[in-house]
Motif scaffolding. Structure first.
Motif, PDB file in Angstrom:
ATOM      1  N   TYR A  59      23.909  50.323 -21.901  1.00 45.49           N
ATOM      2  CA  TYR A  59      22.997  49.233 -22.380  1.00 45.49           C
ATOM      3  C   TYR A  59      21.511  49.647 -22.068  1.00 45.49           C
ATOM      4  CZ  TYR A  59      27.027  46.312 -22.279  1.00 45.49           C
ATOM      5  OH  TYR A  59      28.225  45.580 -22.344  1.00 45.49           O
ATOM      6  N   ARG A  60      20.449  49.020 -22.695  1.00 40.45           N
ATOM      7  CA  ARG A  60      19.145  49.273 -22.895  1.00 40.45           C
ATOM      8  C   ARG A  60      18.311  48.241 -21.968  1.00 40.45           C
ATOM      9  NH1 ARG A  60      17.060  52.788 -27.899  1.00 40.45           N
ATOM     10  NH2 ARG A  60      18.267  54.552 -27.301  1.00 40.45           N
ATOM     11  N   ALA A  61      18.946  46.964 -22.034  1.00 38.27           N
ATOM     12  CA  ALA A  61      18.228  45.764 -21.650  1.00 38.27           C
ATOM     13  C   ALA A  61      18.408  46.020 -19.999  1.00 38.27           C
ATOM     14  CB  ALA A  61      18.561  44.468 -21.820  1.00 38.27           C
ATOM     15  N   THR A  82      15.697  44.416 -13.479  1.00 36.63           N
ATOM     16  CA  THR A  82      14.752  45.200 -12.504  1.00 36.63           C
ATOM     17  C   THR A  82      15.090  44.787 -11.002  1.00 36.63           C
ATOM     18  OG1 THR A  82      12.924  43.313 -12.448  1.00 36.63           O
ATOM     19  CG2 THR A  82      12.856  45.050 -14.250  1.00 36.63           C
ATOM     20  N   ASN A 129      13.100  56.834 -24.607  1.00 38.52           N
ATOM     21  CA  ASN A 129      13.665  56.094 -23.598  1.00 38.52           C
ATOM     22  C   ASN A 129      12.842  55.351 -22.683  1.00 38.52           C
ATOM     23  OD1 ASN A 129      16.398  57.219 -23.907  1.00 38.52           O
ATOM     24  ND2 ASN A 129      15.867  59.267 -23.005  1.00 38.52           N
ATOM     25  N   TYR A 130      11.757  54.761 -23.269  1.00 38.73           N
ATOM     26  CA  TYR A 130      10.828  53.472 -22.643  1.00 38.73           C
ATOM     27  C   TYR A 130      11.575  52.579 -21.981  1.00 38.73           C
ATOM     28  CZ  TYR A 130      12.209  50.712 -26.314  1.00 38.73           C
ATOM     29  OH  TYR A 130      13.123  50.114 -27.467  1.00 38.73           O
ATOM     30  N   TRP A 131      12.604  52.161 -22.321  1.00 40.28           N
ATOM     31  CA  TRP A 131      13.351  51.100 -21.819  1.00 40.28           C
ATOM     32  C   TRP A 131      13.862  51.378 -20.295  1.00 40.28           C
ATOM     33  CZ3 TRP A 131      17.934  53.312 -20.342  1.00 40.28           C
ATOM     34  CH2 TRP A 131      18.210  54.386 -20.948  1.00 40.28           C
ATOM     35  N   LYS A 139      12.163  50.463 -16.663  1.00 40.97           N
ATOM     36  CA  LYS A 139      12.294  49.105 -15.876  1.00 40.97           C
ATOM     37  C   LYS A 139      13.673  49.322 -14.907  1.00 40.97           C
ATOM     38  CE  LYS A 139      12.685  45.155 -17.828  1.00 40.97           C
ATOM     39  NZ  LYS A 139      12.952  44.109 -18.676  1.00 40.97           N
TER      40      LYS A 139
END
Ligand code: FMN
Length: 139
Positions: free
Chosen positions: A17-19, A22, A71-73, A76
């Motif tokens: 998953y990417r979401a 945090t 891979n900015y996601w 978090k």
């Protein structure tokens, strides 16, 4: 549910998953994940893997620059874990070195335990290893 089905469900639940959430992950949980990884089988019981777990905010911050733009996601993520091996740590038979294979098994055990903990782990090859090492060393 039968235990065999429960295990299959856990295996199927593992997705990249990417979401990401945090919220910090407890040290006890991170240690259990590492413990799961360390149960992996290895030839001669060499255990040719090392895990570097980073959850300190400052170190995480300095690791972000090592991520590939796609891979900015992962910026978090409340924890990043480097799974490390070296061919010299594993058994070599002729041209076959087993360290990467065994590291993969350890990484899979880590991910299945994460599912059990209600967490998601997303493997990342898209990072600059030199920058990551620098980020960890400088903190
Ligand atoms: C060694 C490895 C490296 C990967 N590197 C990346 C990555 O850099 N960025 C990314 O978004 N996904 C990465 N992935 C995730 C894969 O794209 C993902 O596992 C695959 O598409 C299958 O999806 P699933 O894990 O949800 O079943 C990587 C997976 C593995 C095993």
């Amino acid at each position: 549910m039968e235990e065999s089905m429960a295990m299959l469900e856990a295996i199927e639940k593992r997705r990249a998953y990417r979401a990401l959430d945090t919220r910090p992950i407890g040290e006890d949980v991170l240690l259990r994940l590492a413990e799961a990884a360390h149960t992996a089988p290895s030839s001669m019981n060499n255990q040719p893997w090392r895990l570097v777990t980073v959850s300190d905010e400052n170190v995480l911050e300095s690791l972000k620059e090592a991520l590939a733009p796609g891979n900015y996601w992962a910026k978090k993520a409340p924890a990043l874990v480097a799974v490390v091996t070296n061919n010299s740590w594993g058994m070599t038979l002729g041209e076959r070195n087993y360290a990467p294979f065994e590291l993969g098994m350890a990484a899979m055990a880590y991910q299945i335990q994460a599912v059990q903990e209600g967490l998601h782990v997303h493997p990342i090859a898209g990072f600059n290893a030199d920058l990551a090492k620098k980020g960890i060393r400088h903190c």
